[in-house]
Design an enzyme around this catalytic site. Structure first.
Site, PDB file in Angstrom:
ATOM      1  N   HIS B 217       0.806  -1.213   0.000  1.00  0.00           N
ATOM      2  CA  HIS B 217       0.000   0.000   0.000  1.00  0.00           C
ATOM      3  C   HIS B 217       0.848   1.276   0.000  1.00  0.00           C
ATOM      4  O   HIS B 217       0.319   2.366  -0.127  1.00  0.00           O
ATOM      5  CB  HIS B 217      -1.010  -0.051   1.150  1.00  0.00           C
ATOM      6  CG  HIS B 217      -2.169  -0.939   0.824  1.00  0.00           C
ATOM      7  ND1 HIS B 217      -3.473  -0.611   1.063  1.00  0.00           N
ATOM      8  CD2 HIS B 217      -2.213  -2.153   0.228  1.00  0.00           C
ATOM      9  CE1 HIS B 217      -4.269  -1.582   0.647  1.00  0.00           C
ATOM     10  NE2 HIS B 217      -3.511  -2.534   0.147  1.00  0.00           N
ATOM     11  N   GLU B 289       5.125 -34.112  -0.640  1.00  0.00           N
ATOM     12  CA  GLU B 289       3.912 -33.602  -1.252  1.00  0.00           C
ATOM     13  C   GLU B 289       4.253 -32.929  -2.575  1.00  0.00           C
ATOM     14  O   GLU B 289       5.370 -32.449  -2.776  1.00  0.00           O
ATOM     15  CB  GLU B 289       3.258 -32.584  -0.307  1.00  0.00           C
ATOM     16  CG  GLU B 289       2.640 -33.233   0.916  1.00  0.00           C
ATOM     17  CD  GLU B 289       1.287 -33.829   0.617  1.00  0.00           C
ATOM     18  OE1 GLU B 289       1.264 -34.949   0.070  1.00  0.00           O
ATOM     19  OE2 GLU B 289       0.268 -33.207   0.915  1.00  0.00           O
TER      20      GLU B 289
END
Lengths: 271, 423
Positions: B217, B289
């Site tokens: 931001h 995984e």
């Protein structure tokens, strides 16, 4: 009306690329399953596919095969007798099944263990008190617990069926089988300690008109073990259909809202 | 206005009272309401918001799983199966958490890819990018420790293989491994500390995500053209424009997520993890995984253990210095005719590494993994620095709004929008 061609085609293309990337990722574990060179024949089950459901008759026959054949060596200690209501047994039948087993309980007020008839809340009785006893009775081999076996083997129910029907009395030439072992086409390494469990027609007396051939018994018990591993399968799929339908409709509405909002800024022109 | 109070623009008296004392509503309005955002985002810009949603889902489901999970080697496997069978909707919570990890990596990999392709790592967003890499590393640590918790065969052996990597470090390696294990093998103390850390790290991720968004931001978002907004005509307020557009992406994401959870919940897992952990029986192939496979392939591609470990961690660490390796002032690959194709080749190369990581480490697979590892690093260390000097970029558009109006078709603009407003 907004002209149709203002659809953000490039945005869609980008989304398609994103989908392709994620599909690429999804392909990876699929490839992993091919590590086992042994091809497992595909057996058709009522629960196959994305929307299949269990056949209660088949599950009950499968339970009978488990109870009368497999349970001599294999535990299913994650299941309780009360779970059998799911496969269509009545409360009285569940109680009768449970009571047919003597379950060790205790200690009582005298500090002694005792045996009592099973209750629906009891876990399936284990055939051996511990792993060492199981090995001692099985030529050193440990019969695995079958509670989640179809989730724990590549091929699931197909593998179980193939294994149970994959015995051959004479191994192919060039393969010597160690003493006490048996040749099985589908077992990794082909030497399995379990003797052929389903030996001939009529080994189990089915209550319905189904013929208890070894192939039929293997199918039925594979179906039963699939239910045991995934008792939530039917609820899960029903819920999935509803949720995805809901999301598709919500997605359409959301997309319409987004187009309307962006129209204020002169449309969503993805550069 | 009383002295010391914030000047609030909210009319609702309760909101105003709070906002004057703690201008949280002003902040939300500024950062998520009127926040000027480039008007030309494509759907790749959904993935930051999706990652945020995914993090919240993981924490929410994880908290409920922890209420029913027992972090002990003799209970863990069964407590997970009890969640699947006897806890109300336990199967749903667990499958969402389990597949949520995969979804998280899919989302974050696409998010990172977006940053690489559109040059979001370049000045002035270097710190924003580096914070993102920190989040990625924390995610990998969290996911790895989470995978250990069900205490299946892959949990145990994956933990054994990965923790053993640290033993390659000279001198202190073995001590580090003992510290990680809390003993001399992967055992109950390991499981206990992994559970504790698995619960802790997501909140650390929340903290770094906050910094990531705070940094975003300040600099504002990059965009597909990679050029800075030059004025209000180039931006739209974040709300309602990007809240609406992110919502579309969110629904698509939920559909993919729901398909995994409800129809193929174990597809991305490994069957061996439904076998209780057994220290005396090693699985034929130990595979992590899927989301670790590219890095696993790099690890195994190097014949030397320490070298492999360094290359594997280096493959991630190199992202930290990427803003200084790629010196080209042009951000978006759209305007870099050579780099664009080499970057797409790098992306394909990453997928090939992922595939190779799931294969046994032998023969051609190792050769492929080695070639891909070489290109993985060459892209960052040779190609990008070199192209920064020799590549001639295409002319950049003058501004976002000009590019949008010219490139998007002649009839776009206020005139086309008016009938819609009436409808």
């Amino acid at each position: 009306m907004m002209p149709f061609r203002t659809l953000p085609m490039r945005g869609l293309k980008a989304a398609a690329v994103a989908a392709a990337v994620s599909l690429g990722l999804l392909a990876a574990p699929g490839a992993r399953a091919q590590e086992h060179e042994i091809k497992i024949p595909d057996t058709r089950y009522s629960f196959d596919g994305l929307f299949g459901t269990y056949d209660r008759g088949e599950l009950q026959r499968g339970f009978q095969v488990y109870k009368e054949v497999c349970a001599a060596c294999h535990a299913m200690h994650l299941l309780s007798y009360r779970n059998l209501r799911d496969i269509g047994l009545s409360d009285a039948e569940v109680r009768a099944v449970a009571q047919s087993y003597q379950i060790q309980d205790g200690p009582n007020d005298n500090g002694e263990m005792f045996e009592r008839p099973g209750r629906p809340s009891d876990r399936f009785r284990r055939p051996f008190p511990n792993d060492a006893a199981a090995r001692a009775a099985n030529n050193g081999a440990l019969p695995p617990d079958l509670s989640v076996i179809t989730k724990a083997r590549v091929g699931g129910a197909d593998y179980i069926h193939a294994l149970l029907t994959g015995y051959e009395e004479t191994p192919p030439p060039g393969i010597t089988i160690m003493e006490g072992m048996h040749y099985n086409k589908y077992f990794p390494g082909h030497q399995i300690a379990m003797p052929p469990p389903l030996t001939g027609e009529g080994q189990v007396q089915y209550g319905d008109s189904t013929k208890a051939t070894p192939d039929q018994m293997a199918r039925d018990v594979a179906a039963f073990l699939t239910w045991a591993a995934e008792p939530e399968l039917e609820t899960r799929r029903t819920m999935g259909v509803r949720i995805i339908l809901f999301l598709v409709i919500l997605g359409g509405l959301t997309y319409a809202v987004k187009r309307k909002i962006w129209a204020r800024a002169g449309g969503d022109h993805v550069s | 206005m009383a002295s010391g109070l914030h000047e609030s623009s909210f009319a609702n008296p309760v909101v105003r009272w709070i906002d004057q004392r703690m201008p949280i509503f002003t902040m939300i309005q500024k950062e998520y309401g009127t926040f000027p955002t480039p008007r030309n985002f494509n759907y790749f810009w959904n993935f930051g918001a999706l990652a945020m949603i995914n993090l919240v889902i993981m924490i929410a489901t994880g908290v409920f799983l922890a209420m029913n999970y027992a972090a002990h080697t003799s209970l863990a496997f069964e407590s997970v199966e009890r969640i699947m069978r006897d806890v109300n909707y336990g199967w749903l919570i667990r499958y969402v958490h389990m597949n949520g990890a995969s979804m998280f990596f899919i989302v974050v990999y696409i998010h990172i890819w977006r940053g690489l392709y559109y040059g979001s790592y370049k000045a002035p967003r270097e710190l924003l990018w580096m914070l993102g890499v920190v989040i990625f590393i924390l995610m990998m640590a969290t996911a790895f420790m989470g995978y250990v918790l069900p205490w299946g065969q892959m949990s145990f052996w994956g933990a054994t293989v990965i923790t053993n990597l640290f033993s390659a470090i000279p001198l202190v390696g073995d001590s580090i491994v003992t510290l990680l294990w809390g003993g001399f093998s992967v055992d109950n103390p390991t499981l206990n500390r992994f559970f504790s850390l698995h619960y802790l790290l997501p909140f650390v991720i929340v903290g770094v995500v906050f910094l990531h968004v705070a940094a975003l931001h300040i600099t504002g978002s990059n965009n597909p053209l990679g050029i800075d907004p030059k004025g209000p005509q180039d931006t739209v307020p974040f709300h309602p424009y990007y809240t609406a557009k992110d919502s579309v992406g969110m629904i698509v994401y939920f559909i993919v997520f729901a398909f995994l959870v409800f129809f193929v919940p174990n597809y991305l897992g490994h069957p061996d993890n439904y076998i209780p952990a057994n220290p005396l029986s090693t699985p034929a192939h130990i595979v992590p995984e899927w989301y670790f496979l590219p890095f696993y392939a790099i690890l195994r591609a190097v014949p030397n253990k320490l070298g492999g470990v360094l290359m594997m961690f280096g493959a991630i660490a190199i992202l930290f210095v990427l803003p200084w390796l790629d010196r080209s002032p042009v951000r978006s690959m759209r305007f870099r005719p050579i780099a664009k194709w080499l970057m797409l080749l790098w992306s394909a190369n990453f997928l090939v590494l992922m595939w190779a990581g799931g294969r046994p480490a032998e023969g051609t697979y190792v050769l492929i993994a080695r070639l891909c590892t070489a290109y993985y690093f060459a892209y960052f260390l040779v190609i990008l620095p070199l192209l920064s000097k020799v590549e001639r970029p295409l002319p950049l558009p003058e501004s976002i709004s000009r590019a949008v109006l010219r490139g998007g078709g002649p009839l776009r603009g206020a005139a086309a929008a008016k009938p819609m407003e009436k409808a």
